[in-house]
Design a protein around this motif. Structure first.
Motif, PDB file in Angstrom:
ATOM      1  N   PHE A   1      -4.325  -4.832  10.513  1.00 15.72           N
ATOM      2  CA  PHE A   1      -4.099  -5.659   9.425  1.00 15.72           C
ATOM      3  C   PHE A   1      -4.090  -4.230   8.534  1.00 15.72           C
ATOM      4  CE2 PHE A   1      -7.021  -8.558  10.763  1.00 15.72           C
ATOM      5  CZ  PHE A   1      -6.017 -10.429  10.152  1.00 15.72           C
ATOM      6  N   GLY A   2      -3.605  -3.336   8.814  1.00 16.52           N
ATOM      7  CA  GLY A   2      -4.070  -2.157   7.784  1.00 16.52           C
ATOM      8  C   GLY A   2      -4.610  -0.910   6.711  1.00 16.52           C
ATOM      9  N   PHE A   3      -5.510  -1.501   7.756  1.00 16.55           N
ATOM     10  CA  PHE A   3      -7.184  -1.211   6.780  1.00 16.55           C
ATOM     11  C   PHE A   3      -7.628   0.212   7.159  1.00 16.55           C
ATOM     12  CE2 PHE A   3      -7.825  -6.163   6.143  1.00 16.55           C
ATOM     13  CZ  PHE A   3      -7.444  -5.861   5.104  1.00 16.55           C
TER      14      PHE A   3
ATOM     15  N   PHE B   1      -9.420  -9.387   2.787  1.00 16.05           N
ATOM     16  CA  PHE B   1      -8.240 -10.320   2.925  1.00 16.05           C
ATOM     17  C   PHE B   1      -7.756 -10.262   2.316  1.00 16.05           C
ATOM     18  CE2 PHE B   1     -11.352  -9.979   6.510  1.00 16.05           C
ATOM     19  CZ  PHE B   1     -10.870  -9.404   7.716  1.00 16.05           C
TER      20      PHE B   1
ATOM     21  N   HIS C   1      -9.026  -2.713  11.911  1.00  7.99           N
ATOM     22  CA  HIS C   1      -8.181  -1.692  11.156  1.00  7.99           C
ATOM     23  C   HIS C   1      -6.596  -1.797  11.215  1.00  7.99           C
ATOM     24  CE1 HIS C   1     -12.812  -0.526  11.070  1.00  7.99           C
ATOM     25  NE2 HIS C   1     -12.270  -1.762  10.704  1.00  7.99           N
TER      26      HIS C   1
ATOM     27  N   GLN D   1     -12.902   0.057   3.432  1.00  9.09           N
ATOM     28  CA  GLN D   1     -12.109  -0.796   2.599  1.00  9.09           C
ATOM     29  C   GLN D   1     -12.464  -2.310   3.367  1.00  9.09           C
ATOM     30  OE1 GLN D   1      -7.918   0.052   3.637  1.00  9.09           O
ATOM     31  NE2 GLN D   1      -7.611  -0.209   1.473  1.00  9.09           N
TER      32      GLN D   1
ATOM     33  N   ASN E   1      -4.664 -10.082   0.379  1.00 12.34           N
ATOM     34  CA  ASN E   1      -3.207  -9.579   0.207  1.00 12.34           C
ATOM     35  C   ASN E   1      -3.120 -10.178   1.640  1.00 12.34           C
ATOM     36  OD1 ASN E   1      -3.112  -9.912  -2.534  1.00 12.34           O
ATOM     37  ND2 ASN E   1      -3.763  -7.410  -2.078  1.00 12.34           N
ATOM     38  N   VAL E   2      -3.821  -9.876   2.718  1.00 13.82           N
ATOM     39  CA  VAL E   2      -3.029 -10.388   4.182  1.00 13.82           C
ATOM     40  C   VAL E   2      -3.177 -10.973   5.282  1.00 13.82           C
ATOM     41  CG1 VAL E   2      -4.268  -7.698   4.990  1.00 13.82           C
ATOM     42  CG2 VAL E   2      -5.576  -9.974   4.911  1.00 13.82           C
TER      43      VAL E   2
ATOM     44  N   ARG F   1      -0.670 -11.164   7.251  1.00 16.48           N
ATOM     45  CA  ARG F   1       0.395  -9.868   7.137  1.00 16.48           C
ATOM     46  C   ARG F   1      -0.565  -8.574   6.622  1.00 16.48           C
ATOM     47  NH1 ARG F   1       1.106 -14.031   3.479  1.00 16.48           N
ATOM     48  NH2 ARG F   1      -0.204 -12.692   1.474  1.00 16.48           N
ATOM     49  N   HIS F   2       0.000  -7.421   7.722  1.00 15.76           N
ATOM     50  CA  HIS F   2      -0.343  -6.556   7.156  1.00 15.76           C
ATOM     51  C   HIS F   2      -0.348  -5.733   5.757  1.00 15.76           C
ATOM     52  CE1 HIS F   2      -0.678  -2.224   8.576  1.00 15.76           C
ATOM     53  NE2 HIS F   2      -1.015  -2.608   9.695  1.00 15.76           N
ATOM     54  N   THR F   3      -0.673  -4.600   5.711  1.00 16.11           N
ATOM     55  CA  THR F   3      -0.563  -4.423   4.576  1.00 16.11           C
ATOM     56  C   THR F   3       0.451  -3.320   3.462  1.00 16.11           C
ATOM     57  OG1 THR F   3      -1.182  -1.660   5.464  1.00 16.11           O
ATOM     58  CG2 THR F   3      -3.177  -3.974   4.167  1.00 16.11           C
ATOM     59  N   ASP F   4       1.187  -2.997   4.743  1.00 14.65           N
ATOM     60  CA  ASP F   4       2.603  -2.702   4.594  1.00 14.65           C
ATOM     61  C   ASP F   4       4.045  -4.346   4.366  1.00 14.65           C
ATOM     62  OD1 ASP F   4       3.215  -4.069   7.079  1.00 14.65           O
ATOM     63  OD2 ASP F   4       4.268  -2.215   7.860  1.00 14.65           O
TER      64      ASP F   4
END
Length: 723
Positions: free
Chosen positions: A369-371, A385, A366, A375, A387-388, A412-415
């Protein structure tokens, strides 16, 4: 009738009377023996067997208390762990830092109902002020004063029982919210006591109660009197468990056993008496062997029942202990693996290759990856995953384990921030099905170390090459410079001789002396263009000397720029380092820009010379390329302005250009590894990532960027400096 007959009858009567008396005496003896056996049996039953049964009852009660206490503490610990996961959410800490963003904080707090839909939650800042409460009951239960300070100080969280205004007892789970390692607030959950929980549910033969400071707050269904009460404290202050076991069951068993013994002895005595009466005059005494056999049989039956009860008690104790040990071992193994993976910063999740769903995941996934936890909960891996990661199926969502169990890639991180990762695959079995364990490591630091090593090796090679070139060029350049200086000085003396010769020729011409030699001298002077030579040779010597000095300056600058150093920080003149970089990179900017310098008097800065030169070179080359994209082949030139200033315990370097500028959409990504806006083959996305790593990570400085599309970009570097 004769006297003899009378005597015989009297003897018979006597015999008969004697026979009756002996039979009755024997019967009373049998009854007495029966009563004696009955007394002994009852004494054994109620003294020895009953005591053993009560000890086993106490042991069973202790096992019951241990099991229910462990179940209670495990359930509350699980809730506390989940609450801790929520407390470590960056969004929650940011919400405490920005209490004005109420809607976002409210959304986070409502997601806590995943822990318990009947629970209430509160969030307080570091001063104890309640920022959010899910309902009025929670708002009334907000801890204050000394209680709040104690809860915030317990970084691992606390569990306790509290009572609301209506006299309803609730579990209070408190977990401090940390920001930068320091308490930034307190997150509390208030969970109602559920009589249906495993540690409260009675089994019909025992009643269970939870006590707070010795006072019952909740109990299972009552049991019939009389009862034996056993109590045990829990890990939570003032909270204890109490088990009430009815004594009627044990008393009933003892009465049944006694009744069975009485019945058995009574039936035996009746049978014995029946046999004695059956044999009548032939047998007056029952053989002692048979009586002993009956007694032995009875004792064996008692021993058999006692042994069976003892064996069942031992088996129950062993089963309870093994179950407890298995649960502890499984929990410790899971905690060990989880702590090990989280300790090394490894993201771990389990993938079902048949369905493609993510079955389980740890908290590192979490964070990496910013989840949010929901999620990933039982969702398709390709969807979670999507978009990451690039090459998603090969990197994070493999369908099977092939030869490539280890793969490196970019995630990639969600940001939107990209970072390099390494992925390992581990085969495992879960609930009888084959699954794939996916371990993902952030290898940004390793890649940075590899880049640093590559830069150091490259700078070392360039430094050695520059030293060799300087060694090879310095001597010839010195020869050339010395020779040109000699020619310049000698020519000045020759020019004086030629001037005197011209004066002599003019005097001879006026006196008419040796006119032939004078004419010859004039002819040779015109042929050699002597006036031009006398004027231009000194200038040529000056230009040659200037060129040799320029070559020496360039070689010295290249040597200073590319010198690798020994890996230790040294005192560096930032202004001199910038001048060397401008000289070395001149071929990059001289056709498209003019460089303007505005240097302030700076103190010496402790830094790594090679790394700082690399930073200046990368930014200067980027500035020249950005200006080149603007001016193209028009022949016009832009401007690169390099300025230094002395700040408070720091030096400030700004490098501004009049290039294309950077759009706001990508401004936050320019320092990410592998991010580039240049054409394929022209940019690697490493230059500014290296700059950021050197300034921030290796020197503890700050680098900022100011840019306006179409107007240009300014990079501002701040390096710490002593007095």
């Amino acid at each position: 009738m004769t006297n003899a007959d009378t005597h015989d009858k009297a003897g018979a009567v006597t015999d008969k009377g004697g026979q009756v008396s002996l039979s009755r005496l024997f019967n009373w003896g049998v009854v007495g023996f029966f009563l004696f056996q009955l007394a002994v049996g009852l004494y054994v039953i109620f003294h020895f067997i009953d005591g053993k049964a009560r000890r086993m009852q106490a042991e069973r009660a202790r096992c019951e208390l241990d099991f229910r206490r462990q179940a209670l503490e495990a359930h509350q610990s699980a809730g506390l762990v989940l609450l801790g996961e929520f407390s470590r959410l960056p969004a929650l800490a940011e919400g405490l830092a920005r209490p004005g963003e109420g809607d976002r904080l409210k959304g986070i707090m409502h997601s806590l109902f995943l822990l318990d839909s009947h629970a209430a939650f509160t969030l307080q800042d570091a001063d104890g002020f309640p920022l959010h409460a899910t309902d009025r009951r929670a708002k009334a239960l907000v801890p204050r004063g000394r209680t709040f300070d104690e809860l915030v100080a317990a970084q691992s969280g606390t569990v306790s029982l509290v009572m609301d205004r209506d006299g309803v007892n609730l579990w209070r789970l408190a977990m401090p919210v940390l920001r930068g390692g320091l308490p930034a607030g307190l997150l509390c959950a208030f969970v109602p006591l559920d009589p249906g929980q495993a540690w409260l549910t009675g089994n019909g033969s025992a009643g269970v109660s939870i006590l707070l400071n010795g006072v019952p707050v909740i109990a299972s269904a009552p049991v019939s009197e009389p009862v034996s009460v056993f109590r045990q404290d829990t890990a939570y202050r003032g909270v204890s468990l109490e088990v009430a076991i009815p004594d009627g069951e044990e008393d009933s068993q003892m009465r049944t056993l006694a009744a069975g013994m009485v019945a058995t002895l009574g039936v035996g005595a009746l049978l014995l008496m029946f046999v004695i009466h059956l044999v009548g005059n032939k047998l007056y005494i029952v053989p002692n062997v048979r009586l002993q056999a009956l007694r032995d049989e009875l004792e064996k039956e008692v021993e058999k029942r006692t042994a069976d009860l003892k064996m069942r008690t031992v088996q129950l104790s062993i089963e309870i202990r093994e179950r407890r040990e298995s649960e502890i071992e499984a929990r410790e193994s899971g905690q060990l693996v989880s702590a090990l993976l989280e300790g090394i910063g490894a993201a771990f999740f389990i993938l079902n290759p048949r369905t493609g769903h993510v079955v389980k995941s740890n908290s590192v996934v979490h964070a990496m990856f910013g989840f949010s936890p929901w999620q990933l909960a039982d969702r398709p891996c390709s969807e979670a995953f999507a978009n990451v990661a690039d090459q998603l199926e090969d990197l994070l969502c493999p369908r099977a384990i092939r030869n490539n169990t280890y793969v490196e890639g970019v995630a990639r991180h969600t940001d939107g921030q990209s970072f390099p990762v390494a992925r390992y695959l581990v085969p495992m079995e879960l609930r009888g099905e084959d699954h794939i364990g996916v371990i993902v490591l952030d290898i940004t630091e390793r890649k940075n170390l590899e880049r640093r090593l590559h830069i150091a090796q490259k700078l070392e090679s360039v430094g050695e090459l520059a030293s060799g070139i300087a060694h090879e060029i310095n001597t010839p350049i010195q020869y050339v410079g010395d020779s040109v200086l000699f020619v310049k000085e000698a020519f000045a003396e020759v020019a004086a001789v030629l001037e005197a010769q011209a004066q002599l020729a003019a005097a001879c011409r006026e006196a008419g002396f040796r006119a032939d030699l004078v004419e010859r001298i004039d002819a040779l002077g015109e042929t050699a263009d002597l006036d031009f030579v006398l004027e231009e040779v000194p200038k040529a010597c000056e230009r040659a000397l200037g060129g040799t000095k320029r070559v020496a300056t360039i070689v010295r600058a290249m040597k200073n720029f590319a010198h690798p150093g020994d890996g230790e920080k040294k005192a560096v003149d930032i202004n001199a380092a910038l001048e060397n970089t401008i000289i070395v990179a001149k071929n990059e900017w001289k056709y498209v820009a003019e460089v303007v310098t505005d240097f302030d008097a700076l103190p010496m800065v402790q830094c790594l010379p090679g790394d700082i030169n690399q930073v200046f070179l990368n930014i200067l080359v980027n500035a020249a390329q950005a200006i080149g994209d603007v001016v193209g082949n028009s022949g016009e030139k832009g401007t690169i302005t390099i300025a230094t200033r002395r700040g408070d315990r720091e030096v400030i370097i700004s490098i501004a250009d009049t290039g294309t500028g950077i759009s706001p959409e990508i401004r936050d990504k320019i320092f990410n590894p592998f991010f580039t806006t240049k054409e394929v083959g022209k940019g690697t996305g490493q230059g500014l990532a290296i700059v950021h790593d050197i300034i921030v990570e290796r020197h503890g400085g700050v680098i900022d960027v100011e840019s306006e599309p179409g107007r240009g970009t300014t990079f501002i570097i701040r390096l710490p400096a002593g007095e």
